[in-house]
Scaffold this motif. Structure first.
Motif, PDB file in Angstrom:
ATOM      1  N   TYR A   1       0.850  -1.190   0.000  1.00 39.58           N
ATOM      2  CA  TYR A   1       0.000   0.000   0.000  1.00 39.58           C
ATOM      3  C   TYR A   1       0.888   1.244   0.000  1.00 39.58           C
ATOM      4  O   TYR A   1       1.993   1.227   0.563  1.00 39.58           O
ATOM      5  N   PRO A   2       0.424   2.318  -0.613  1.00 39.99           N
ATOM      6  CA  PRO A   2       1.312   3.468  -0.846  1.00 39.99           C
ATOM      7  C   PRO A   2       1.793   4.158   0.425  1.00 39.99           C
ATOM      8  O   PRO A   2       2.887   4.715   0.440  1.00 39.99           O
ATOM      9  N   GLU A   3       0.980   4.146   1.487  1.00 36.45           N
ATOM     10  CA  GLU A   3       1.455   4.822   2.693  1.00 36.45           C
ATOM     11  C   GLU A   3       0.948   4.102   3.939  1.00 36.45           C
ATOM     12  O   GLU A   3      -0.002   3.314   3.871  1.00 36.45           O
TER      13      GLU A   3
ATOM     14  N   ALA B   1      -8.641   5.297  10.445  1.00 39.42           N
ATOM     15  CA  ALA B   1      -7.962   4.969   9.188  1.00 39.42           C
ATOM     16  C   ALA B   1      -7.839   3.457   9.008  1.00 39.42           C
ATOM     17  O   ALA B   1      -7.956   2.940   7.885  1.00 39.42           O
ATOM     18  N   LEU B   2      -7.624   2.735  10.118  1.00 38.73           N
ATOM     19  CA  LEU B   2      -7.535   1.271  10.030  1.00 38.73           C
ATOM     20  C   LEU B   2      -8.877   0.674   9.616  1.00 38.73           C
ATOM     21  O   LEU B   2      -8.930  -0.263   8.816  1.00 38.73           O
ATOM     22  N   ILE B   3      -9.973   1.218  10.164  1.00 38.07           N
ATOM     23  CA  ILE B   3     -11.298   0.731   9.761  1.00 38.07           C
ATOM     24  C   ILE B   3     -11.508   0.987   8.260  1.00 38.07           C
ATOM     25  O   ILE B   3     -11.948   0.099   7.520  1.00 38.07           O
ATOM     26  N   ALA B   4     -11.175   2.175   7.815  1.00 38.09           N
ATOM     27  CA  ALA B   4     -11.368   2.505   6.398  1.00 38.09           C
ATOM     28  C   ALA B   4     -10.512   1.596   5.509  1.00 38.09           C
ATOM     29  O   ALA B   4     -10.954   1.141   4.443  1.00 38.09           O
ATOM     30  N   PHE B   5      -9.287   1.330   5.963  1.00 40.45           N
ATOM     31  CA  PHE B   5      -8.402   0.428   5.222  1.00 40.45           C
ATOM     32  C   PHE B   5      -9.015  -0.963   5.115  1.00 40.45           C
ATOM     33  O   PHE B   5      -9.058  -1.575   4.035  1.00 40.45           O
ATOM     34  N   ALA B   6      -9.502  -1.486   6.225  1.00 37.19           N
ATOM     35  CA  ALA B   6     -10.098  -2.830   6.226  1.00 37.19           C
ATOM     36  C   ALA B   6     -11.348  -2.864   5.359  1.00 37.19           C
ATOM     37  O   ALA B   6     -11.629  -3.872   4.690  1.00 37.19           O
ATOM     38  N   GLU B   7     -12.098  -1.773   5.366  1.00 33.25           N
ATOM     39  CA  GLU B   7     -13.295  -1.737   4.510  1.00 33.25           C
ATOM     40  C   GLU B   7     -12.905  -1.781   3.035  1.00 33.25           C
ATOM     41  O   GLU B   7     -13.552  -2.459   2.237  1.00 33.25           O
ATOM     42  N   ARG B   8     -11.845  -1.062   2.675  1.00 36.34           N
ATOM     43  CA  ARG B   8     -11.388  -1.110   1.280  1.00 36.34           C
ATOM     44  C   ARG B   8     -10.901  -2.513   0.923  1.00 36.34           C
ATOM     45  O   ARG B   8     -11.183  -3.024  -0.163  1.00 36.34           O
ATOM     46  N   PHE B   9     -10.170  -3.141   1.842  1.00 33.40           N
ATOM     47  CA  PHE B   9      -9.676  -4.495   1.587  1.00 33.40           C
ATOM     48  C   PHE B   9     -10.841  -5.443   1.332  1.00 33.40           C
ATOM     49  O   PHE B   9     -10.850  -6.210   0.361  1.00 33.40           O
TER      50      PHE B   9
END
Lengths: 144, 144, 144
Positions: free
Chosen positions: B50-52, B59-67
């Protein structure tokens, strides 16, 4: 502490999970001395993938160095994925551990693949405050 | 309780096996808040995939949702298969955990495949009665 | 001892890791009676891979014999690779265990491959000094 079907105490289970958790990181990461020291000083490694058994710290280090060098020469990273630990403790300070061991290889810049499925049976002994492997016997699923 | 090569106490080993046992079920099953809470409130996730870095619960929740959404969009189920836990506890209430992490994807109605072999190193801390991940660094085997 | 998010005591974690560590060796190695006895006497096995549930020791033994015979007939060795154990203990002497289960097949003289990625949820109960599985529900990732 236990028969083949009885329970092994929690401390022994934790210690042996730690031994096997750590062991693959040693050889896969190139810490060949660390890997050799998961065996006893005269520990033996028997595998049908290699022409003869490897015994003793110096030979185990040399074996691990060849393993790691072969992966590097192939431009690959190799991982020993250990699962399904089954611990039986026939006597005080000695146990038998069976496990599943998958070899997974990844090409740098390329794909990961399952190279080989094996199982092993280890005789482990307590030396001081640590469990070490006195003898490992590897069995390849493609050879049964 | 332990040095890098010494034994970690059985309770800590059990608790951390539980943390990692549960963690993948959260993200793979779509419980993105549950996954985020395996990290500290300001926990950091660093991965070359991932880029950053991702930092903090939101932010972790949003990341997991994207995954999870990406897997669904591909009509796949993704699993984080964690093995080879190696726990080292440099201080009271803090530990380093290394592990192997395979990403396995399955197409609905289709095949399962090993997508990627990675390892990670986590710094974990005890917060109240739970261990949480303060920082994860992922390493891809294809990138070494 | 624990809620869904709390910690399970170290002895229970160790005992259940032993149960699951041993279980696959039984069925994959052809010890069909040993496998059946990891379930309670009226234990149930529910899987979408099979037309109907299997219940009770005799039926579980017969099921395991068919599984093992099918692998042999295909000239293959099959392994049940269990990872990501997540133990929750809603009451004294009863727990729920979720895990990832990969089926890996190896042709004699040939390649190893990941056949299928599944997960399972077990209800386990303490019977005497042992944990046994009262009910297993398998879920296939290709069927979600």
């Amino acid at each position: 502490m236990s028969t083949g079907t009885g329970e092994v105490d929690a401390a022994t289970v934790a210690e042996l999970h730690q031994l096997y958790g750590r062991q693959s990181h040693f050889i896969d990461g190139g810490d060949t001395s660390g890997w050799a020291q998961t065996f006893t000083d005269d520990g033996e490694f028997h595998s049908p993938s290699y022409p003869e058994p490897v015994a003793g710290t110096d030979a185990l280090i040399a074996f691990a160095e060849r393993f790691h060098a072969a992966a590097r020469a192939a431009n690959e990273v190799h991982r020993h994925v250990i699962t399904n630990l089954a611990i039986d403790e026939p006597g005080e300070g000695a146990a038998t551990v069976r496990a599943y061991l998958q070899i997974v290889a990844t090409s740098i810049g390329g794909e990961s693949r399952l190279v080989r499925m094996t199982t092993f049976t280890d005789r482990v002994v307590r030396v001081g405050d640590r469990w070490r492997i006195a003898r490992r016997d590897v069995r390849r699923d493609d050879a049964q």
